[in-house]
Scaffold this active site. Structure first.
Site, PDB file in Angstrom:
ATOM      1  N   GLU A   1       3.640  -3.385  -1.941  1.00  0.00           N
ATOM      2  CA  GLU A   1       3.682  -2.570  -3.157  1.00  0.00           C
ATOM      3  C   GLU A   1       4.972  -1.760  -3.207  1.00  0.00           C
ATOM      4  O   GLU A   1       5.561  -1.448  -2.167  1.00  0.00           O
ATOM      5  CB  GLU A   1       2.499  -1.588  -3.153  1.00  0.00           C
ATOM      6  CG  GLU A   1       1.296  -2.048  -3.949  1.00  0.00           C
ATOM      7  CD  GLU A   1       1.503  -1.951  -5.464  1.00  0.00           C
ATOM      8  OE1 GLU A   1       2.661  -1.988  -5.925  1.00  0.00           O
ATOM      9  OE2 GLU A   1       0.501  -1.841  -6.179  1.00  0.00           O
ATOM     10  N   ASP A   2       5.394  -1.408  -4.404  1.00  0.00           N
ATOM     11  CA  ASP A   2       6.527  -0.497  -4.529  1.00  0.00           C
ATOM     12  C   ASP A   2       6.083   0.946  -4.343  1.00  0.00           C
ATOM     13  O   ASP A   2       6.747   1.724  -3.673  1.00  0.00           O
ATOM     14  CB  ASP A   2       7.235  -0.682  -5.879  1.00  0.00           C
ATOM     15  CG  ASP A   2       6.289  -0.597  -7.057  1.00  0.00           C
ATOM     16  OD1 ASP A   2       5.067  -0.754  -6.870  1.00  0.00           O
ATOM     17  OD2 ASP A   2       6.763  -0.378  -8.188  1.00  0.00           O
ATOM     18  N   ILE A   3       4.938   1.303  -4.941  1.00  0.00           N
ATOM     19  CA  ILE A   3       4.507   2.704  -4.873  1.00  0.00           C
ATOM     20  C   ILE A   3       2.989   2.807  -4.815  1.00  0.00           C
ATOM     21  O   ILE A   3       2.282   2.011  -5.431  1.00  0.00           O
ATOM     22  CB  ILE A   3       5.050   3.509  -6.093  1.00  0.00           C
ATOM     23  CG1 ILE A   3       4.753   5.011  -5.953  1.00  0.00           C
ATOM     24  CG2 ILE A   3       4.506   2.967  -7.404  1.00  0.00           C
ATOM     25  CD1 ILE A   3       5.488   5.881  -6.965  1.00  0.00           C
ATOM     26  N   VAL A   4       2.532   3.771  -4.040  1.00  0.00           N
ATOM     27  CA  VAL A   4       1.136   4.190  -4.086  1.00  0.00           C
ATOM     28  C   VAL A   4       1.126   5.589  -4.675  1.00  0.00           C
ATOM     29  O   VAL A   4       1.760   6.507  -4.131  1.00  0.00           O
ATOM     30  CB  VAL A   4       0.494   4.179  -2.684  1.00  0.00           C
ATOM     31  CG1 VAL A   4      -0.926   4.730  -2.753  1.00  0.00           C
ATOM     32  CG2 VAL A   4       0.467   2.770  -2.124  1.00  0.00           C
ATOM     33  N   ASP A   5       0.432   5.719  -5.795  1.00  0.00           N
ATOM     34  CA  ASP A   5       0.378   7.017  -6.483  1.00  0.00           C
ATOM     35  C   ASP A   5      -1.036   7.578  -6.314  1.00  0.00           C
ATOM     36  O   ASP A   5      -1.314   8.285  -5.337  1.00  0.00           O
ATOM     37  CB  ASP A   5       0.765   6.782  -7.953  1.00  0.00           C
ATOM     38  CG  ASP A   5       0.875   8.071  -8.752  1.00  0.00           C
ATOM     39  OD1 ASP A   5       0.455   9.121  -8.235  1.00  0.00           O
ATOM     40  OD2 ASP A   5       1.367   8.033  -9.893  1.00  0.00           O
TER      41      ASP A   5
ATOM     42  N   GLY B   1      -3.495   5.669  -5.622  1.00  0.00           N
ATOM     43  CA  GLY B   1      -4.074   4.781  -4.620  1.00  0.00           C
ATOM     44  C   GLY B   1      -5.100   3.821  -5.183  1.00  0.00           C
ATOM     45  O   GLY B   1      -5.591   2.943  -4.470  1.00  0.00           O
TER      46      GLY B   1
HETATM   47  C1  PRP Z   1       2.520   0.882 -10.477  1.00  0.00           C
HETATM   48  C2  PRP Z   1       2.858   0.411  -9.081  1.00  0.00           C
HETATM   49  C3  PRP Z   1       1.513   0.241  -8.441  1.00  0.00           C
HETATM   50  C4  PRP Z   1       0.644   1.250  -9.167  1.00  0.00           C
HETATM   51  C5  PRP Z   1       0.400   2.439  -8.293  1.00  0.00           C
HETATM   52  O1  PRP Z   1       2.299  -0.214 -11.289  1.00  0.00           O
HETATM   53  O2  PRP Z   1       3.616  -0.765  -9.075  1.00  0.00           O
HETATM   54  O3  PRP Z   1       1.011  -1.066  -8.620  1.00  0.00           O
HETATM   55  O4  PRP Z   1       1.334   1.658 -10.336  1.00  0.00           O
HETATM   56  O5  PRP Z   1      -0.378   3.417  -8.944  1.00  0.00           O
HETATM   57  P1  PRP Z   1      -1.767   3.927  -8.386  1.00  0.00           P
HETATM   58  O6  PRP Z   1      -1.603   4.175  -6.925  1.00  0.00           O
HETATM   59  O7  PRP Z   1      -1.997   5.208  -9.156  1.00  0.00           O
HETATM   60  O8  PRP Z   1      -2.804   2.892  -8.683  1.00  0.00           O
HETATM   61  P2  PRP Z   1       2.314  -0.114 -12.887  1.00  0.00           P
HETATM   62  O9  PRP Z   1       0.894   0.011 -13.383  1.00  0.00           O
HETATM   63  O10 PRP Z   1       3.270   0.950 -13.315  1.00  0.00           O
HETATM   64  O11 PRP Z   1       2.821  -1.555 -13.309  1.00  0.00           O
HETATM   65  P3  PRP Z   1       4.230  -2.279 -13.046  1.00  0.00           P
HETATM   66  O12 PRP Z   1       4.388  -2.406 -11.552  1.00  0.00           O
HETATM   67  O13 PRP Z   1       4.050  -3.586 -13.708  1.00  0.00           O
HETATM   68  O14 PRP Z   1       5.313  -1.428 -13.650  1.00  0.00           O
END
Ligand code: PRP
Length: 183
Positions: free
Chosen positions: A101-105, A107
């Site tokens: 994953e790129d980011i965990v916000d 989760g």
């Molecule tokens: C982002 C990111 C993760 C997710 C994390 O995706 O790439 O998959 O949000 O957020 P969370 O921990 O609150 O669930 P996004 O929905 O922005 O889609 P994208 O990667 O297609 O831009």
């Protein structure tokens, strides 16, 4: 160095910071399995495609690259409200799977993916995320982490704001007025 885009407040992680950390993560992953283990790397679209491309090219173990895509029903939605949009191409039973994953916000995305893939009987299942917002309520294990970051909107290195800034080579903080004016 070129001027920062006017929507960006500051650079949080430089290109050099990022590339050095990707090298470390790839080395850690490469040494954590048996030399003949074949890894199944699952990047989560869209955001992970740049990190996965860099990471996979530095992993010295044999590996397959695959992707999943999910959509969430809005940020802040309750855990579990994530929908599978695109699945991996192959069964993962008996495979050494790493979710990238790129980011965990919040989760919730990683938690959904972890439960979904764990139920399919992989030989092992680990998670690797490049950045994680500093929160203490994450229910899902993060085995490989690039950086903890503050709870601000970040873009670059795969991360976007309304699909903008995704391919910047660094990670920057978006000015709050940019996203606050849209809500
Ligand atoms: C982002 C990111 C993760 C997710 C994390 O995706 O790439 O998959 O949000 O957020 P969370 O921990 O609150 O669930 P996004 O929905 O922005 O889609 P994208 O990667 O297609 O831009």
């Amino acid at each position: 160095m070129s001027t920062l885009h006017p929507e960006l407040a500051r650079i949080l992680l430089s290109e050099a910071d990022i590339q050095a950390r990707v090298n470390e993560l790839a080395a850690a992953i490469s040494s954590a399995y048996a030399p003949d283990d074949h890894l199944y790397l699952v990047g989560i679209l869209k955001g992970a495609f740049i990190f996965l491309a860099d990471l996979a090219r530095r992993i010295t173990l044999p590996h397959t690259v695959d992707f999943m895509a999910v959509s969430s029903y809005g940020k802040g939605a309750r855990s579990g409200e994530v929908r599978l949009v695109m699945d991996v191409r192959e069964p993962i039973e008996g495979k050494h799977v790493i979710i990238v994953e790129d980011i965990v916000d919040s989760g919730q995305t990683l938690s959904y993916l972890y439960k979904t893939l764990a139920s399919r009987g992989p030989a092992s299942l680990r998670t690797c995320t490049f950045v994680r917002k500093e929160r203490d309520n994450l229910e899902v294990p993060v085995h490989y982490l690039g950086f903890n970051i503050p709870d601000v909107w970040v873009v670059g290195y795969g991360l976007d704001y309304a699909d903008k800034h995704r391919t910047l080579p660094y990670i920057a903080e978006l000015k709050p007025e940019v996203y606050q004016q849209k809500v």
